[in-house]
Design an enzyme around this catalytic site. Sequence first.
Site, short mmCIF file in Angstrom:
data_model
loop_
_atom_site.label_atom_id
_atom_site.label_comp_id
_atom_site.label_asym_id
_atom_site.label_seq_id
_atom_site.Cartn_x
_atom_site.Cartn_y
_atom_site.Cartn_z
N TYR A 41 -2.62 24.52 0.66
CA TYR A 41 -3.72 24.41 0.45
C TYR A 41 -4.55 24.89 1.72
O TYR A 41 -4.18 24.99 2.86
CB TYR A 41 -4.31 23.01 0.11
CG TYR A 41 -4.22 21.98 1.31
CD1 TYR A 41 -5.46 21.70 2.16
CD2 TYR A 41 -3.05 21.19 1.57
CE1 TYR A 41 -5.00 20.61 3.18
CE2 TYR A 41 -2.83 20.45 2.68
CZ TYR A 41 -3.93 20.18 3.36
OH TYR A 41 -3.93 19.31 4.57
N CYS A 42 -5.96 25.27 1.65
CA CYS A 42 -6.86 25.60 2.83
C CYS A 42 -8.12 24.84 2.35
O CYS A 42 -8.34 23.81 1.95
CB CYS A 42 -6.95 26.97 2.82
SG CYS A 42 -7.51 27.92 1.50
N ALA A 43 -9.24 25.62 2.88
CA ALA A 43 -10.58 25.03 2.54
C ALA A 43 -11.29 25.48 1.30
O ALA A 43 -12.04 24.80 0.56
CB ALA A 43 -11.40 25.67 3.60
N TYR A 49 -9.20 21.63 0.81
CA TYR A 49 -9.19 20.14 1.52
C TYR A 49 -10.46 19.31 0.90
O TYR A 49 -10.41 18.12 0.83
CB TYR A 49 -9.05 20.43 2.77
CG TYR A 49 -9.19 18.70 3.61
CD1 TYR A 49 -8.11 17.98 3.28
CD2 TYR A 49 -10.15 18.63 4.35
CE1 TYR A 49 -8.22 16.93 4.04
CE2 TYR A 49 -10.53 17.38 4.82
CZ TYR A 49 -9.22 16.54 4.66
OH TYR A 49 -9.48 15.09 5.45
#
Length: 147
Positions: free
Chosen positions: A99-101, A128
């Site tokens: 996951y990232c932004a 996130y």
Amino acid sequence: MSILQKLRTVLGFSQEGEDTSSTNPPTSGDAADDGKTPVDIVTLDEAYAAYQGGARFIDVREPTEWDNGHVAGAVHHPVGTLENQPEIAVARDKPVVTYCAAGARAARAAAALVANGYSDVSALQGGYGDWAAAGYPVERPDDDTAS
């Protein structure tokens, strides 16, 4: 061809880093005929179910993003590092969710892991902020425990 060059080809990037693919990241359904590495994109609810099932979460954001909070129990491997060295301390058949932004870096990282032999890798659709807003477990530097 280096792993980075393979990854750029898989993800549709030219040598200059320009995106030459469609606007959507590769998914498991796209890979059959075009030679791309399959990447499963999971919804927030699917990711939480994987979390509850013991999947390893890999945060691929930059260190400053990580320091502002992350999924409880996640490990940090910035996407650039992971693309150049796609090794994590997880069995290659254990479920992994990147996951990232917003989702793009997570898909790139997931593709790098799949290309390096990890067989159960998914990328979180969204990021996130969505996870935290849903009230799912997070850790922040000023917290002593996960919430």
